[in-house]
Design an enzyme around this catalytic site. Structure first.
Site, PDB file in Angstrom:
ATOM      1  N   GLU A  23       0.871  -1.170   0.000  1.00 25.22           N
ATOM      2  CA  GLU A  23       0.000   0.000   0.000  1.00 25.22           C
ATOM      3  C   GLU A  23       0.910   1.223   0.000  1.00 25.22           C
ATOM      4  O   GLU A  23       1.452   1.605   1.037  1.00 25.22           O
ATOM      5  CB  GLU A  23      -0.925  -0.005   1.222  1.00 25.22           C
ATOM      6  CG  GLU A  23      -1.822  -1.233   1.307  1.00 25.22           C
ATOM      7  CD  GLU A  23      -2.793  -1.350   0.150  1.00 25.22           C
ATOM      8  OE1 GLU A  23      -2.934  -0.372  -0.620  1.00 25.22           O
ATOM      9  OE2 GLU A  23      -3.418  -2.408  -0.003  1.00 25.22           O
ATOM     10  N   CYS A  72      -1.847   9.181   2.854  1.00 29.52           N
ATOM     11  CA  CYS A  72      -1.421   8.612   1.571  1.00 29.52           C
ATOM     12  C   CYS A  72      -2.408   8.893   0.455  1.00 29.52           C
ATOM     13  O   CYS A  72      -2.030   8.907  -0.725  1.00 29.52           O
ATOM     14  CB  CYS A  72      -1.183   7.111   1.706  1.00 29.52           C
ATOM     15  SG  CYS A  72      -2.635   6.166   2.215  1.00 29.52           S
TER      16      CYS A  72
END
Length: 465
Positions: A212, A246
């Site tokens: 990720e 993110c």
């Protein structure tokens, strides 16, 4: 190999082999213990994270970490027993009356590398999926959030046996050793650069990985957007955790004729979100002096190369408290570092466009992003952007919220990551969906064997017709 890691791993592997298919009652008990841990210690968790950041409001931790963690656990408790069921699959006509099925099976020992920006949610989210799937788990917390890491290790140690869940803390060398363990699956959340090293370490044991990562997630403001609302939602998504997210909007594609209006509206919106910024404790600090200096240098370099810096706050940047008020950048170009690196902070470049095709082309000319945001009311334009761009996830007419949907997978694509988790998708990531074929006592496969003669040839022609 750091000496304390291997015994932990070996203990978990041995426990996994002793109980390779834990029933739902055992898995649910582990999930409930994790839920109780978070619920009962939420105030201490928020205080530890705030201390690590220098300041992060309790409300932000509750909203962005505690709430989605508890929701994810509750979702797994509601649906996990169903996820465990053996799934029937169709069997080819020529093989009947045999049967086929998929049997979910725990992988064994899962490794989870946790980043510093959301240290609770990005630990507990993957952990929820791993526990629902019946695995043991080891977690490596970030050295940038030492107070939370110490607290979480203690709380997990009180609620779980080391052969169920173990939390490992330490520096970069510990992280390297952790990634080199022969896990049955390794999930890493962090930067693309570090992700490459993690994947390289995991490859030594052919450990499958879920990465990720991040990248430059665009927000496109369409000409049919509710403009003021779009600016507000982009700023809310960008200033949450001071942009240290993110999936925060990394840059905004805005119609050329509306760029000045965007700046003006953003100033007004930000003043309403964070009034009296110098004394406002709702605004999160930057996690470390190194990250503060990196963000300041991105702005300084862009200014030196011709970008205009539009400050939104009424307070100056403060290196001592690591408070960095947000800035918009106009007049940026691809040669600037701020347009090449993931920003991961409260700096937001504006990129003007003339046509929607131009905006789509701009996104497609760059590595595929972890998230894409589109603000638009025209259905045809929404469909065009969705069909002609590739991103890890999309939110239309808002930011960030696709990550909070437990029935949607969360993950990147290309340089922004590989694999996905959340909900049933996380259960499947941490399970072996084992295919099983059951042969019937009565079957015609006995005809397909040597010696090959006329009967075999006739049967072969039937199959290949």
């Amino acid at each position: 190999m750091t000496p304390e890691l291997r015994p932990l791993f070996d203990a978990q592997r041995a426990a996994s082999l002793r109980d390779q298919a834990p029933p739902w009652s055992v898995r649910a008990d582990r999930l409930r213990r994790l839920r109780a841990l978070v619920r009962e210690h939420r105030a201490a968790i928020a205080a530890a994270i705030s201390a690590d950041f220098s300041n992060r409001p309790r409300q932000e931790t509750e909203l962005a970490e505690v709430f989605p963690t508890l929701e994810g656990i509750d979702h797994a408790l509601r649906h996990g027993k169903r996820w465990m069921r053996v799934r029937r699959r169709s069997t080819g006509l020529w093989f009947k009356p045999a049967s086929s099925r998929l049997m979910p099976q725990p992988l064994g020992v899962v490794g989870i590398v946790v980043p510093w920006n959301y240290p609770l949610y990005l630990a507990a989210g993957p952990l929820t999926a791993a526990l629902a799937a019946g695995n043991r788990a080891m977690l490596k917390q970030s050295e940038y959030t030492p107070r939370f890491a110490e607290l979480f290790a203690r709380l997990v140690g009180e609620a779980f046996a080391p052969d169920e869940i173990a939390v490992v803390n330490g520096d970069v060398e510990v992280a390297r050793a952790f990634a080199s363990l022969p896990f049955d699956h390794l999930l890493f959340t962090g930067s693309t650069e570090v992700g490459r090293h993690v994947m390289r370490a995991a490859s030594e044991h052919l450990t499958p990985v879920t990465l990720e990562l991040g990248g430059k997630s665009p927000a496109i403001v369409g000409r049919g957007a509710a403009f003021d609302k779009a600016v507000e939602r982009i700023l809310v998504g960008k200033t949450l955790n001071a942009g240290q997210t993110c999936i925060a909007p990394d840059y905004v594609l805005v119609p050329r004729e509306q760029q000045a209006r965007f700046v003006e509206t953003a100033r007004r919106v930000f003043a309403s979100l964070y009034p009296d910024l110098g004394r406002n404790t709702d605004y999160t600090s930057i996690v470390s002096p190194r990250h503060f200096a990196r963000l300041a240098s991105l702005v300084d370099e862009a200014r030196a190369q011709g970008a205009a810096v539009e400050r939104l706050g009424d307070a100056p940047a403060d290196a001592a408290s690591r408070r960095l008020p947000p800035v918009l950048l106009t007049g940026v170009d691809d040669g600037m570092r701020v347009m090449q690196e993931e920003i991961f902070g409260p700096v937001l470049p504006l990129v003007p466009y003339d046509t929607l095709e131009e905006a789509i082309g701009y996104v497609n000319a760059r590595p595929r992003p972890l998230a894409l945001y589109l603000f638009e009311k025209q259905r045809a334009d929404i469909d065009r952007v969705l069909a002609q761009t590739v991103a890890g996830g999309v939110t239309v007419n808002d930011t960030l919220l696709h990550i909070a949907q437990d029935d949607l997978p969360f993950g990147g694509v290309g340089a922004s990551g590989m694999g996905a988790y959340h909900g049933e998708f996380g259960f499947q990531t941490f399970s072996k969906m084992k295919p099983v074929f059951h042969q019937s006592g009565l079957n015609g496969l006995g005809l397909f064997k040597p010696p090959y003669g006329k009967t075999f040839e006739r049967m072969l022609k039937l199959l290949a017709r």
